[in-house]
Scaffold this active site. Structure first.
Site, PDB file in Angstrom:
ATOM      1  N   TRP A  41      -2.943  -2.654 -11.899  1.00  0.00           N
ATOM      2  CA  TRP A  41      -2.919  -1.779 -13.073  1.00  0.00           C
ATOM      3  C   TRP A  41      -2.796  -2.610 -14.344  1.00  0.00           C
ATOM      4  O   TRP A  41      -3.519  -2.381 -15.336  1.00  0.00           O
ATOM      5  CB  TRP A  41      -1.745  -0.807 -12.989  1.00  0.00           C
ATOM      6  CG  TRP A  41      -1.962   0.418 -12.161  1.00  0.00           C
ATOM      7  CD1 TRP A  41      -1.369   0.715 -10.966  1.00  0.00           C
ATOM      8  CD2 TRP A  41      -2.816   1.531 -12.450  1.00  0.00           C
ATOM      9  NE1 TRP A  41      -1.799   1.937 -10.502  1.00  0.00           N
ATOM     10  CE2 TRP A  41      -2.687   2.464 -11.393  1.00  0.00           C
ATOM     11  CE3 TRP A  41      -3.681   1.832 -13.504  1.00  0.00           C
ATOM     12  CZ2 TRP A  41      -3.396   3.666 -11.364  1.00  0.00           C
ATOM     13  CZ3 TRP A  41      -4.383   3.034 -13.476  1.00  0.00           C
ATOM     14  CH2 TRP A  41      -4.233   3.935 -12.415  1.00  0.00           C
ATOM     15  N   VAL A  54      -1.310   9.541 -12.259  1.00  0.00           N
ATOM     16  CA  VAL A  54      -0.902   8.960 -10.972  1.00  0.00           C
ATOM     17  C   VAL A  54       0.615   8.918 -10.877  1.00  0.00           C
ATOM     18  O   VAL A  54       1.206   9.220  -9.832  1.00  0.00           O
ATOM     19  CB  VAL A  54      -1.506   7.553 -10.800  1.00  0.00           C
ATOM     20  CG1 VAL A  54      -0.988   6.896  -9.529  1.00  0.00           C
ATOM     21  CG2 VAL A  54      -3.021   7.627 -10.768  1.00  0.00           C
ATOM     22  N   ASN A  55       1.266   8.544 -11.981  1.00  0.00           N
ATOM     23  CA  ASN A  55       2.733   8.547 -12.012  1.00  0.00           C
ATOM     24  C   ASN A  55       3.293   9.898 -11.615  1.00  0.00           C
ATOM     25  O   ASN A  55       4.204  10.006 -10.789  1.00  0.00           O
ATOM     26  CB  ASN A  55       3.220   8.215 -13.433  1.00  0.00           C
ATOM     27  CG  ASN A  55       3.437   6.738 -13.635  1.00  0.00           C
ATOM     28  OD1 ASN A  55       3.301   5.941 -12.710  1.00  0.00           O
ATOM     29  ND2 ASN A  55       3.764   6.369 -14.851  1.00  0.00           N
ATOM     30  N   LYS A  60      -4.805   8.399 -17.261  1.00  0.00           N
ATOM     31  CA  LYS A  60      -4.948   8.572 -15.822  1.00  0.00           C
ATOM     32  C   LYS A  60      -3.835   7.868 -15.052  1.00  0.00           C
ATOM     33  O   LYS A  60      -3.423   8.334 -13.980  1.00  0.00           O
ATOM     34  CB  LYS A  60      -6.320   8.058 -15.362  1.00  0.00           C
ATOM     35  CG  LYS A  60      -7.483   8.824 -15.972  1.00  0.00           C
ATOM     36  CD  LYS A  60      -7.314  10.336 -15.797  1.00  0.00           C
ATOM     37  CE  LYS A  60      -8.401  11.116 -16.500  1.00  0.00           C
ATOM     38  NZ  LYS A  60      -8.171  12.587 -16.436  1.00  0.00           N
ATOM     39  N   HIS A  61      -3.328   6.786 -15.603  1.00  0.00           N
ATOM     40  CA  HIS A  61      -2.193   6.119 -14.956  1.00  0.00           C
ATOM     41  C   HIS A  61      -0.965   7.018 -14.985  1.00  0.00           C
ATOM     42  O   HIS A  61      -0.195   7.084 -14.013  1.00  0.00           O
ATOM     43  CB  HIS A  61      -1.907   4.791 -15.642  1.00  0.00           C
ATOM     44  CG  HIS A  61      -1.108   3.841 -14.807  1.00  0.00           C
ATOM     45  ND1 HIS A  61      -1.029   2.501 -15.074  1.00  0.00           N
ATOM     46  CD2 HIS A  61      -0.341   4.035 -13.695  1.00  0.00           C
ATOM     47  CE1 HIS A  61      -0.254   1.913 -14.171  1.00  0.00           C
ATOM     48  NE2 HIS A  61       0.185   2.824 -13.335  1.00  0.00           N
ATOM     49  N   CYS A  85       0.845  -1.200   0.000  1.00  0.00           N
ATOM     50  CA  CYS A  85       0.000   0.000   0.000  1.00  0.00           C
ATOM     51  C   CYS A  85       0.878   1.247   0.000  1.00  0.00           C
ATOM     52  O   CYS A  85       1.638   1.483   0.947  1.00  0.00           O
ATOM     53  CB  CYS A  85      -0.919  -0.021   1.225  1.00  0.00           C
ATOM     54  SG  CYS A  85      -1.762   1.542   1.553  1.00  0.00           S
ATOM     55  N   TRP A 100      -4.843   4.747 -19.691  1.00  0.00           N
ATOM     56  CA  TRP A 100      -3.419   5.057 -19.874  1.00  0.00           C
ATOM     57  C   TRP A 100      -3.117   6.487 -19.412  1.00  0.00           C
ATOM     58  O   TRP A 100      -2.150   6.731 -18.687  1.00  0.00           O
ATOM     59  CB  TRP A 100      -3.050   4.891 -21.352  1.00  0.00           C
ATOM     60  CG  TRP A 100      -1.818   5.641 -21.757  1.00  0.00           C
ATOM     61  CD1 TRP A 100      -0.519   5.284 -21.533  1.00  0.00           C
ATOM     62  CD2 TRP A 100      -1.770   6.900 -22.448  1.00  0.00           C
ATOM     63  NE1 TRP A 100       0.334   6.243 -22.029  1.00  0.00           N
ATOM     64  CE2 TRP A 100      -0.406   7.244 -22.597  1.00  0.00           C
ATOM     65  CE3 TRP A 100      -2.732   7.758 -22.949  1.00  0.00           C
ATOM     66  CZ2 TRP A 100      -0.004   8.411 -23.234  1.00  0.00           C
ATOM     67  CZ3 TRP A 100      -2.337   8.922 -23.587  1.00  0.00           C
ATOM     68  CH2 TRP A 100      -0.983   9.237 -23.725  1.00  0.00           C
ATOM     69  N   CYS A 131       0.466   3.434   3.009  1.00  0.00           N
ATOM     70  CA  CYS A 131       1.126   2.881   4.204  1.00  0.00           C
ATOM     71  C   CYS A 131       2.621   3.176   4.183  1.00  0.00           C
ATOM     72  O   CYS A 131       3.220   3.480   5.223  1.00  0.00           O
ATOM     73  CB  CYS A 131       0.894   1.365   4.289  1.00  0.00           C
ATOM     74  SG  CYS A 131      -0.837   0.877   4.411  1.00  0.00           S
TER      75      CYS A 131
END
Length: 684
Positions: free
Chosen positions: A418, A496-497, A492-493, A72, A490, A75
């Site tokens: 993913w 996040v990156n 949106k990933h 996570c 793709w 975490c």
């Protein structure tokens, strides 16, 4: 991105020297010391499945325990705060202890399920002297996990103990009346008495009391500032303040530069004669049979341009047996989400035939059930093939390849999740007919919507789920074609990156960079007026190739066979002649123990009846029909396995033998009648 963790990027392959260093580092990552929290090094207690119950039951100290997952990202980002908290309240240990348990460790899966852990991190408080198993009390401060907030919640929890269950080492934390303080003046004593004067909503006095519980020759009490005349008598003009009564009876106000907890505690610990008590450390049950540092996982070489079935199957194993298994029962929106997820993945997952057959069996079973609530243990029985259905299999352990990280807590499951949904969006685009008759055939957002609902209901990291939900609300409705769905995920990933670049969850060996990188797809990158831009047509072409079933490698996958012996789930439409009729190693699976099957079937029915009351007749028939359908390929008789062909031959021979006997019977009967007529002589 797609080859990374939760938004992890795909860097170029490391040069030989870095690769050698990576192998050396990976060789030293096995065992406990490589995890997020290190026993013996971090100022907290690292618990495991074999030690957590014995540590919590009948403990002389209360506990605050963090259930986390090493995969996570939230975490990982919170770990420095938790370590700092443990160091900050180390002196409180005789009264309340801080511990952690990694629910991402395979050996701890069942334990976390017993404690009802659904999301990470989860904080639970456990009272001292607990006699029976309890799942603890939930942290009540919501998303506020600042160090000071958690510390204050620990104090509130200690004060909620009854007089009988309060830890012996914890002194009274409630304020005392000012009259009691006045009686101490001008009296000799063998110890100092420090009085912290504060407001009713202040925690400074209680924190100082707990800071000093391991020190002798001093007592700390707290008084509220409600008695203004008393404060004037002592010369106290501001709060919080500390008033000190010396052993000889003299007393006076302490002059401290800043009225902070750390200043008060440090001053009191430095008084002449005040020293730490000589107490033995609280005992903690040790691990029973596992040797630390012996589990060394060697680095696996992989091609970043390829997709690995080991990553997809390992992620599916974790999803079905760990993440979803934290939910004891599925009902309502959760059950609908799970059914839709299984329907889509059973049609689109480009896996090996045993895995695809397992997903198809699960989908048929769920559709056949007329129940509004299903215990997840019943689903687990099918996933674990307790019914001994021939030809279904899913690995029951994790084997990361393209998703392996430089540390055990990096990448892993989030990376595989993913990859799984990227694969499903591409499969939906290249095989649109696969979803015919599912009710999803005309929905270009089907995979995205199911991913959105799955993350909302089941994904362990709630902070991550909230971020994804925000992205979905913003633009998911604009997706009008299956190709646009591929590109939306793709894009949106990569978002996040970008957000997680530099985050503690980022693997330094796999930095979070925009993906695909130029070395993987140079045509995907353009430059307009000196600024980088994406050629989305080329990106779409690249994604359809990268997540196509023909780009999947089966190296490292459990039960691996030769390349020409692999049955792909999506090949069932093409029937490749080079594939054998059955895979090696299935011989034992095809010998069905009928008694075990009936016992397992009855257990599933029992679980459903127990949780839902009497099952309707059509429900039972539906369950039994699915089980019968899947178990009919082989039948056990006197311990000998017979296939469908064997049974068919037996029936044919039986019918032929019966016909032959009937023909012979009628033949001899007719012959007997003719003989009687021929030789009949009337009596004279």
């Amino acid at each position: 991105m797609a080859a990374g963790g939760a938004g992890c990027g795909c860097p170029p392959p490391p040069p030989p020297l870095l690769l050698l260093l990576g192998l050396v580092a990976a060789a030293g990552l096995g065992g406990e010391a490589a995890r997020l929290y290190r026993p013996g090094e971090d100022p907290l207690t690292v618990l495991e499945a074999g030690t957590v119950r014995r540590a919590l039951l009948n403990s002389s100290a209360a506990w605050v325990l963090q259930f986390y997952s090493s995969s996570c990202g939230h975490c990982i980002g919170f770990a420095p705060t938790w370590r700092a908290l443990a160091g900050d309240v180390r002196d409180w240990e005789p009264a309340i202890r801080i511990g952690v348990l990694d629910c991402g460790e395979e050996e701890n899966y069942e334990t976390c399920k017993e404690y009802g852990i659904l999301y990470y991190p989860t904080f639970r408080y456990f009272k001292a002297f607990t006699k029976q198993f309890t799942t603890g009390e939930n942290y009540k401060a919501g998303s506020d996990r600042e160090l000071q907030t958690v510390r204050q919640m620990m104090i509130d929890f200690l004060q909620n103990h009854s007089q009988e269950s309060r830890p012996p080492a914890c002194p009274p934390l409630d304020p005392i009346p000012s009259s009691e303080i006045a009686s101490l003046f001008d009296k000799t004593s063998h110890h100092y008495t420090a009085i912290v004067v504060e407001s009713s909503n202040s925690y400074v006095g209680r924190e100082v009391i707990l800071d000093l519980i391991q020190y002798e020759n001093i007592m700390v009490k707290r008084v509220l500032n409600s008695d203004k005349a008393f404060l004037e008598k002592l010369g106290i003009t501001s709060i919080p303040s500390c008033y000190l009564i010396y052993p000889n009876g003299s007393h006076g106000l302490i002059n401290i530069l800043k009225p902070l907890r750390s200043f008060f505690s440090s001053y009191l610990k430095s008084l002449p004669g005040v020293r730490r008590k000589l107490v033995s450390q609280l005992p903690l049950p040790k691990k029973q049979s596992k040797q630390e540092g012996t589990e060394i996982k060697a680095w696996k070489e992989f091609d970043k341009a390829k997709l690995y079935m080991a990553d997809l199957e390992s992620g599916l194993h974790y999803l079905l047996r760990v993440e979803l298994a934290t939910h004891k029962t599925l009902e309502g929106a959760e059950l609908k989400t799970f059914k839709d997820f299984v329907t889509v993945i059973s049609k689109l997952f480009p896996g090996r035939q045993p895995v695809v057959k397992l997903l198809e069996t699960l989908q048929e079973w769920l559709v056949s059930l007329p129940l509004d609530k299903i215990p997840y243990d019943a689903i687990l029985d099918l996933v674990n093939n307790k019914m001994r259905i021939s030809g279904i299999f899913l690995t029951n352990h994790i084997q990361w390849v393209g998703c392996q990280g430089s540390k055990p807590e990096l990448r892993g499951y989030t990376c595989s999740l993913w990859k799984l949904f990227h694969t499903l969006t591409v499969q939906a685009a290249v095989r649109p007919k696969a979803l015919i008759n599912t009710g999803f055939e005309d929905n270009p957002q089907v995979v995205l919507q199911i991913m959105r609902r799955y993350i909302q209901h089941f994904f362990g990291c709630k902070a991550c789920a909230q971020h994804f939900e925000e992205m979905a609300k913003e633009s998911m409705e604009s997706v009008k074609t299956l190709d646009k769905a591929v590109l939306w995920l793709w894009e949106k990933h990569n978002v996040v990156n970008d957000r997680l670049a530099g985050d503690p969850s980022e693997d330094p060996k796999f930095p979070k960079v925009p993906w695909p990188t130029p070395d993987l797809c140079p045509e995907c990158h353009d430059e307009i007026k000196g600024l980088h831009s994406w050629n989305e047509a080329q990106v779409l072409q690249f994604l359809k190739h990268h997540y196509h079933h023909e780009n999947i490698l089966y190296k490292y996958a459990e039960g691996q066979v030769n390349a020409n012996e692999i049955e792909l789930g999506d090949v069932r439409e093409r029937k490749d002649k080079n594939l054998p009729k059955k895979m090696s190693g299935d011989k034992e699976d095809k010998i069905l123990d009928q008694q075990n099957m009936l016992d397992s079937k009855s257990k599933v029915l029992d679980k459903l009846i127990t949780n839902n009351g009497p099952v309707k007749d059509r429900g039972k028939n539906a369950i039994e029909s699915v089980i019968h359908k899947e178990t009919k390929p082989s039948v056990s008789f006197l311990g000998i396995g017979f296939s469908n062909i064997d049974m068919s031959l037996c029936v044919v021979l039986y019918v032929a033998s019966s016909l032959f006997l009937m023909i012979m019977y009628f033949f001899f009967r007719m012959r007997s009648k003719r003989w009687k007529v021929r030789y009949y002589r009337p009596a004279v």
